[in-house]
Structures are given as C-alpha cells and as structure tokens.
Design a protein around this motif. Structure first.
Motif, PDB file in Angstrom:
ATOM      1  N   GLY A  26       0.809  -1.211   0.000  1.00 17.35           N
ATOM      2  CA  GLY A  26       0.000   0.000   0.000  1.00 17.35           C
ATOM      3  C   GLY A  26       0.845   1.266   0.000  1.00 17.35           C
ATOM      4  N   LEU A  27       1.920   1.261   0.770  1.00 16.57           N
ATOM      5  CA  LEU A  27       2.807   2.427   0.786  1.00 16.57           C
ATOM      6  C   LEU A  27       3.502   2.601  -0.561  1.00 16.57           C
ATOM      7  N   GLY A  28       3.823   1.489  -1.195  1.00 13.52           N
ATOM      8  CA  GLY A  28       4.452   1.569  -2.512  1.00 13.52           C
ATOM      9  C   GLY A  28       3.512   2.160  -3.540  1.00 13.52           C
ATOM     10  N   PHE A  29       2.256   1.712  -3.545  1.00 11.51           N
ATOM     11  CA  PHE A  29       1.278   2.262  -4.486  1.00 11.51           C
ATOM     12  C   PHE A  29       1.008   3.739  -4.186  1.00 11.51           C
ATOM     13  N   ALA A  30       0.987   4.075  -2.887  1.00 12.16           N
ATOM     14  CA  ALA A  30       0.718   5.472  -2.514  1.00 12.16           C
ATOM     15  C   ALA A  30       1.808   6.412  -3.005  1.00 12.16           C
ATOM     16  N   ASN A  31       3.028   5.910  -3.129  1.00 13.83           N
ATOM     17  CA  ASN A  31       4.141   6.743  -3.605  1.00 13.83           C
ATOM     18  C   ASN A  31       4.202   6.806  -5.125  1.00 13.83           C
ATOM     19  N   PHE A  80      17.669  -7.585 -15.465  1.00 11.16           N
ATOM     20  CA  PHE A  80      16.745  -8.642 -15.064  1.00 11.16           C
ATOM     21  C   PHE A  80      16.118  -8.369 -13.694  1.00 11.16           C
ATOM     22  N   ASN A  81      16.594  -7.354 -13.015  1.00 10.47           N
ATOM     23  CA  ASN A  81      16.109  -7.045 -11.662  1.00 10.47           C
ATOM     24  C   ASN A  81      14.815  -6.230 -11.753  1.00 10.47           C
ATOM     25  N   ILE A  82      13.762  -6.859 -12.277  1.00 13.63           N
ATOM     26  CA  ILE A  82      12.510  -6.145 -12.543  1.00 13.63           C
ATOM     27  C   ILE A  82      11.731  -5.839 -11.271  1.00 13.63           C
ATOM     28  N   LEU A  83      12.123  -6.403 -10.125  1.00 19.25           N
ATOM     29  CA  LEU A  83      11.455  -6.093  -8.860  1.00 19.25           C
ATOM     30  C   LEU A  83      12.229  -5.059  -8.052  1.00 19.25           C
ATOM     31  N   ALA A  84      13.241  -4.490  -8.666  1.00 17.32           N
ATOM     32  CA  ALA A  84      14.023  -3.408  -8.054  1.00 17.32           C
ATOM     33  C   ALA A  84      14.636  -3.804  -6.718  1.00 17.32           C
ATOM     34  N   ALA A 103       5.845  -3.332  -9.588  1.00 18.37           N
ATOM     35  CA  ALA A 103       5.766  -4.789  -9.736  1.00 18.37           C
ATOM     36  C   ALA A 103       5.923  -5.484  -8.391  1.00 18.37           C
ATOM     37  N   LEU A 104       6.885  -5.023  -7.582  1.00 19.00           N
ATOM     38  CA  LEU A 104       7.088  -5.647  -6.269  1.00 19.00           C
ATOM     39  C   LEU A 104       5.882  -5.391  -5.369  1.00 19.00           C
ATOM     40  N   SER A 105       5.259  -4.222  -5.470  1.00 20.88           N
ATOM     41  CA  SER A 105       4.055  -3.944  -4.684  1.00 20.88           C
ATOM     42  C   SER A 105       2.928  -4.889  -5.076  1.00 20.88           C
ATOM     43  N   THR A 106       2.797  -5.144  -6.385  1.00 22.40           N
ATOM     44  CA  THR A 106       1.752  -6.065  -6.844  1.00 22.40           C
ATOM     45  C   THR A 106       2.010  -7.480  -6.338  1.00 22.40           C
ATOM     46  N   LEU A 130       4.994   4.475  -7.451  1.00 22.11           N
ATOM     47  CA  LEU A 130       6.249   3.926  -7.958  1.00 22.11           C
ATOM     48  C   LEU A 130       6.105   3.472  -9.407  1.00 22.11           C
ATOM     49  N   ALA A 131       7.175   3.636 -10.154  1.00 20.96           N
ATOM     50  CA  ALA A 131       7.210   3.112 -11.521  1.00 20.96           C
ATOM     51  C   ALA A 131       7.107   1.594 -11.475  1.00 20.96           C
ATOM     52  N   TYR A 132       6.418   1.034 -12.474  1.00 18.87           N
ATOM     53  CA  TYR A 132       6.078  -0.387 -12.362  1.00 18.87           C
ATOM     54  C   TYR A 132       7.289  -1.298 -12.515  1.00 18.87           C
ATOM     55  N   PHE A 133       8.068  -1.128 -13.550  1.00 13.37           N
ATOM     56  CA  PHE A 133       9.188  -2.042 -13.787  1.00 13.37           C
ATOM     57  C   PHE A 133      10.537  -1.346 -13.657  1.00 13.37           C
ATOM     58  N   SER A 134      10.611  -0.288 -12.882  1.00 15.87           N
ATOM     59  CA  SER A 134      11.886   0.397 -12.695  1.00 15.87           C
ATOM     60  C   SER A 134      12.864  -0.506 -11.951  1.00 15.87           C
ATOM     61  N   THR A 135      14.074  -0.643 -12.462  1.00 13.34           N
ATOM     62  CA  THR A 135      15.086  -1.479 -11.795  1.00 13.34           C
ATOM     63  C   THR A 135      15.787  -0.731 -10.675  1.00 13.34           C
ATOM     64  N   GLN A 136      15.551   0.566 -10.565  1.00 17.87           N
ATOM     65  CA  GLN A 136      16.165   1.357  -9.492  1.00 17.87           C
ATOM     66  C   GLN A 136      15.311   1.310  -8.234  1.00 17.87           C
TER      67      GLN A 136
END
Length: 229
Positions: free
Chosen positions: A33-38, A107-111, A58-61, A40-46
């Motif tokens: 929830g905190l990730g979605f509230a911020n 390949f680090n799609i979950l950052a 992606a990691l929030s999902t 966040l870009a979906y597939f950002s590797t950073q």
C-alpha cells in the motif's frame, strides 16, 4: 493411549500458524500500500525506498498477491496456513538467492537491493520455521493435531511398547486361566484339558532345562578345584 481432543482449528499449534500467516500477510499489504501510494514506476530497476526496502510497482503487486494468499490461508484453517506459510517461505528464500545474482542488472525487474535480499532470506527462513512448527518433530505430544491426523497416530511411544503385550497374548492368557479354573472345578472341556496338560508339560520342560543349567554351572565352578587336587 488417550489423547486430549480439541475443536478443529482451536489447538495452539493451529493458532500459531494462522496468526503468523495473517500477521505477515498484513505486513505485505502495508508494504504494498505504501508503494502504491508513492506512485512507484512499475518495472523500474532502481526502485524507491519503502520501509527501508527498495520497491517498485511490480514488487508492490507481488506483495499484494502474496499477502492475499497468506490471509486466505489464515482464514481457511491451521493446516492450510501451515503449508502455505512454509511454501511462501521457500519462495522468499529462492527469491533472495536469485536476486543476489541479478542485482544491478536489467533482469532485476522487482528493483531488489541488498537490503531486499537480506530481508527475503531472513523472512523466508522465519516463515519456513513457523510453517513447520509443531508438525515435523519426531516426538510430537499426544494432543498434537498433526500426530492425531497421521495414519500411524495410534502407534505408541518406544518406551510404551515395552509394556504392551504381543498381539493375542491377552486372549491366550485368558483362555489358559479359564481352562485352569475349569480343571480345578472338575468340568473342563477336552480342549481346556489338553491346553492345561500342554502348559504343564511346557512348565516341566522349562524347570528341567533350568535345573540342568544350574547343575552345569555348578559343575563348571567346581571342576577347576578337582583338577588342582
């Protein structure tokens, strides 16, 4: 062997499994929830920092899905919560190991960052331990629900097996006692008379064998003295 029965789902072991699954599932939802509230870009590797961990959309999902599975297992029941919690723990362990090798790559799609790897390994180990709590020990107590559910749940403990007669021994002893009582009262059946006579013959044989052993031991003790004289 008598065992204390509890209502399904109320045993402390089941409660531990359900509460642990629910708590961790809620924790994942808070993180997501905190990730979605911020935003966040979906597939950002950073990724961006959330509760000390790096995260992206992606990691929030994934956290929402994993949290929902744990909460559903907690609501379903103790055995399900145990299995699902242990399974999620294995997934976390594998994820931590895999992401350790793909940090700072495309390949680090979950950052993931190093903090995520440590969290994944530690959380996975804890989930695995909690999920297996109370169901993998070799000495489960009699009231443990997993022992009761086991196909060999009526198997006694090793120390109790020493006090359990062989199968059919009680019946034979009872028949022998009834036959001896009938012989004493003077009205045995032919089978009872034969049983008593066979038992008497066995006892006499054992007494003769014991007397022979005693005589042989006595002779062995005295034979050196005869040799010396």
């Amino acid at each position: 062997m008598n065992s204390t029965r509890t209502r399904p789902g109320t045993h402390p072991v089941h409660i531990v499994h359900r509460v642990s699954a629910a708590v961790f599932g809620l924790g994942l939802w808070v993180f997501a929830g905190l990730g979605f509230a911020n935003g966040l870009a979906y597939f950002s590797t950073q990724g961006q920092e959330v509760l000390g961990l790096s995260s992206n959309g992606a990691l929030s999902t994934v956290s929402v899905v994993a949290g929902a599975i744990l909460l559903g297992a907690a609501a379903w029941g103790g055995p399900t919560a145990s299995t699902v919690t242990a399974g999620i723990g294995v997934v976390f362990l594998i994820s931590g190991i895999v992401h350790l090798g793909i940090l700072d790559t495309n390949f680090n799609i979950l950052a993931f960052q190093l903090s995520n790897v440590f969290f994944s390994l530690i959380a996975g180990l804890l989930l695995l331990i909690v999920g297996m709590y109370g169901r993998v020990s070799g000495g489960l107590p009699p009231d443990n629900p997993y022992r009761q559910a086991h196909p060999m749940r009526n198997r006694p403990y090793p120390e109790e097996q020493l006090n359990i007669p062989a199968q059919g021994e009680d019946e034979r002893e009872q028949e022998q006692l009834e036959a001896e009582v009938a012989m004493g009262e003077g009205h045995p059946t032919p089978e009872q008379q034969a049983m008593v006579e066979q038992e008497q013959a066995r006892r006499q044989g054992r007494e003769r064998a014991r007397a022979y052993e005693q005589a042989r031991h006595a002779e062995e003790r005295t034979s050196p003295r005869r040799t010396e004289t």
